[in-house]
Enzyme design. Structure first.
Site, PDB file in Angstrom:
ATOM      1  N   GLU A 168       2.868  16.450  -3.273  1.00  0.00           N
ATOM      2  CA  GLU A 168       4.230  16.867  -2.653  1.00  0.00           C
ATOM      3  C   GLU A 168       5.073  16.157  -3.404  1.00  0.00           C
ATOM      4  O   GLU A 168       6.277  16.301  -3.851  1.00  0.00           O
ATOM      5  CB  GLU A 168       4.179  16.314  -1.358  1.00  0.00           C
ATOM      6  CG  GLU A 168       5.069  16.118  -0.377  1.00  0.00           C
ATOM      7  CD  GLU A 168       6.107  14.583  -0.695  1.00  0.00           C
ATOM      8  OE1 GLU A 168       7.215  14.769  -0.399  1.00  0.00           O
ATOM      9  OE2 GLU A 168       5.902  14.091  -1.617  1.00  0.00           O
ATOM     10  N   GLU A 169       4.676  15.174  -4.644  1.00  0.00           N
ATOM     11  CA  GLU A 169       5.167  14.676  -5.799  1.00  0.00           C
ATOM     12  C   GLU A 169       5.543  15.273  -6.602  1.00  0.00           C
ATOM     13  O   GLU A 169       6.741  15.148  -7.371  1.00  0.00           O
ATOM     14  CB  GLU A 169       4.550  13.192  -5.833  1.00  0.00           C
ATOM     15  CG  GLU A 169       4.157  12.041  -4.693  1.00  0.00           C
ATOM     16  CD  GLU A 169       5.168  11.470  -4.542  1.00  0.00           C
ATOM     17  OE1 GLU A 169       6.594  11.922  -4.831  1.00  0.00           O
ATOM     18  OE2 GLU A 169       4.834  10.094  -2.836  1.00  0.00           O
ATOM     19  N   HIS A 284       7.985   4.157  -5.037  1.00  0.00           N
ATOM     20  CA  HIS A 284       7.496   4.826  -6.141  1.00  0.00           C
ATOM     21  C   HIS A 284       7.311   3.938  -7.532  1.00  0.00           C
ATOM     22  O   HIS A 284       7.435   4.510  -8.464  1.00  0.00           O
ATOM     23  CB  HIS A 284       8.768   5.931  -6.760  1.00  0.00           C
ATOM     24  CG  HIS A 284       8.764   6.868  -5.645  1.00  0.00           C
ATOM     25  ND1 HIS A 284       9.394   8.222  -6.088  1.00  0.00           N
ATOM     26  CD2 HIS A 284       7.597   7.535  -4.700  1.00  0.00           C
ATOM     27  CE1 HIS A 284       9.674   9.303  -5.752  1.00  0.00           C
ATOM     28  NE2 HIS A 284       8.061   8.786  -4.384  1.00  0.00           N
ATOM     29  N   ASP A 299       1.612   0.590  13.401  1.00  0.00           N
ATOM     30  CA  ASP A 299       1.645   0.542  14.123  1.00  0.00           C
ATOM     31  C   ASP A 299       2.255   1.244  15.339  1.00  0.00           C
ATOM     32  O   ASP A 299       1.717   2.116  15.758  1.00  0.00           O
ATOM     33  CB  ASP A 299       1.534  -0.617  14.788  1.00  0.00           C
ATOM     34  CG  ASP A 299       0.244  -1.139  15.965  1.00  0.00           C
ATOM     35  OD1 ASP A 299      -0.371  -0.050  16.195  1.00  0.00           O
ATOM     36  OD2 ASP A 299       0.573  -2.236  17.058  1.00  0.00           O
TER      37      ASP A 299
END
Length: 435
Positions: A168-169, A284, A299
């Site tokens: 994805e990066e 990053h 959560d």
């Protein structure tokens, strides 16, 4: 999350993208309430997955990036959990930047194979660090939600599928490969794709994608039940793995807690945290480790994922109509001539509906300056929004209902926008019609 594309500013918007893209896609409709309430997703379990991802990165050069041993070890970890829980898993290989990449797909047995609800996240990190918030957080929460499906022996009406994307990066490589290699008949069976990229930011916001209205409402309703205000996600719009699905006509939605944009004073007032500081100062970077997580946000967002899976997988989806959309940017001259964004409707019979929906997304620093009209193929003008000198808020993001039953459906429909006052600028971001 891949935010390597520079941020769009009003100045940058002055350069129009060439061409207008129009595509038809089924839109999701409201699903009935689920027969069973979604379970609480144990935060401790999600954090245990993050600890494992951190350990994998630490043992493999400090990262879990595409083409590195840490990525494959991360995928093997997730796959082993799913296999043990009764999922049918498959690994899809692709090549990017001279290295082999991997997607992991997990199907839960049962449900209508012609109605597939899918949730996913990218599993790779950048080379600089372990990527625990970006995007261990989304990957771990999706994994634990899938395991909760197994623990509950959930029997949804729709078929459930989960995905963990590689590279994805590097530009959404894995998810693009998956979508592009699905036959059109298989893509059409996906009733919705939910994306989770960075959901545990240490200075969090609560952002909801505003793509498919039913998915958006599902998440907003959940947070409203907790008295948590949400905002529309714009920082990473189109820059995570939902984009290939959306471009292929699949209804999409998702959650996000912020990357390197700065939290405003107003956002800090309603969400807590620190104004003037990035949502994730370790975005990053090497410090994106297990200490770079806000437990409360992780959560809440994990529970919201389960709520959406349980809600949206119950009942069948009957599309209310076809969607025709363009996402090409059109600059709006300051106090200047009107501009138009066009979608071309074809292949329909008869007239447009009496409840034609015109979805408008205009980025502008003083929306009251704008007059917004829908222009039918025969030139008939339907005013959507009048000029209002006192309306100083940003942006026009709304869906208008137009009685267009006297208009032939097929033809070039235009969104016409004119800026009637000086000093503020913007652009048409997207325009869609739902028949």
């Amino acid at each position: 999350m891949n935010l390597s594309v520079p941020r769009r500013t009003v100045a940058a918007a002055a350069i129009a993208l060439a061409g207008l893209l129009a595509s038809a896609a089924p839109a999701a409709s409201a699903a009935p309430a689920p027969a069973l309430a979604a379970p609480d997703i144990p935060l401790a379990n999600v954090k245990a997955h993050l600890t494992q991802l951190q350990s994998i990165a630490s043992a493999n050069g400090g990262n879990r990036a595409h083409g590195r041993a840490g990525y494959k070890a991360s995928l093997d970890y997730v796959k082993s959990k799913l296999d043990a829980a009764g999922f049918t898993t498959s690994i899809q290989q692709f090549t990017s930047s001279g290295a082999t990449g991997y997607n992991l797909i997990a199907d839960w047995p049962g449900g209508d194979a012609n109605q597939i609800l899918m949730a996913g996240s990218h599993l790779d990190s950048v080379g600089a660090g372990a990527g625990i918030n970006d995007n261990g957080s989304g990957s771990a929460a999706v994994l634990e939600t899938a395991l909760a499906v197994s623990r509950a022996q959930f029997k949804p009406d729709k078929h459930l599928r989960f995905g963990w994307w590689g590279a994805e990066e590097l530009g959404l490589v894995g998810s693009k490969y998956y979508v592009n290699n699905l036959p059109a008949t298989e893509r059409s069976k996906i009733s919705g794709y939910l994306n989770f990229d960075m959901i545990g930011s240490p200075n969090p916001g609560y952002f909801v994608y505003d793509d498919d209205p039913t998915i958006e409402k599902t998440f907003k309703d959940y947070f409203a039940g907790l008295s948590i205000p949400t905002e529309i996600e714009t920082e990473g719009d189109g820059r995570s793995d939902h984009a290939p699905f959306k471009n292929a006509g699949v209804p999409v939605g998702g959650l996000f807690s912020g990357a390197d944009y700065t939290k405003t004073a107003a956002q800090a007032q309603k969400w807590g945290g620190t104004a003037g500081q990035a949502f994730d100062r370790c975005y990053h970077s090497s410090c994106d480790n297990t200490s770079n997580i806000n437990d409360t946000a992780l959560d809440r967002n994990s529970d919201a994922i389960a709520h959406a899976i349980w809600t949206l997988s119950t009942g069948t989806t009957t599309p209310p109509g076809d969607v025709y959309e363009t996402t090409a940017d059109v600059p709006i001259p300051d106090n200047g001539a009107a501009v138009t964004s066009t979608v071309t409707v074809s292949g329909r019979t008869g007239n447009a509906p009496a409840t034609l929906k015109a979805g408008v997304d205009i980025k502008h620093t003083w929306r009251g300056d704008l007059v917004v009209d829908l222009v039918a193929p025969d030139g008939t003008v339907y005013n959507l929004k009048p000029f209002s000198s006192s309306d100083s808020a940003d942006n026009v993001q709304a869906t208008y209902t137009v009685n267009a039953s006297s208009e032939v459906a097929n033809g070039a429909w235009k969104l016409r926008v004119q800026d009637k006052a000086a000093q503020d600028t913007g652009y048409i971001d997207s325009f869609k019609l739902t028949f």
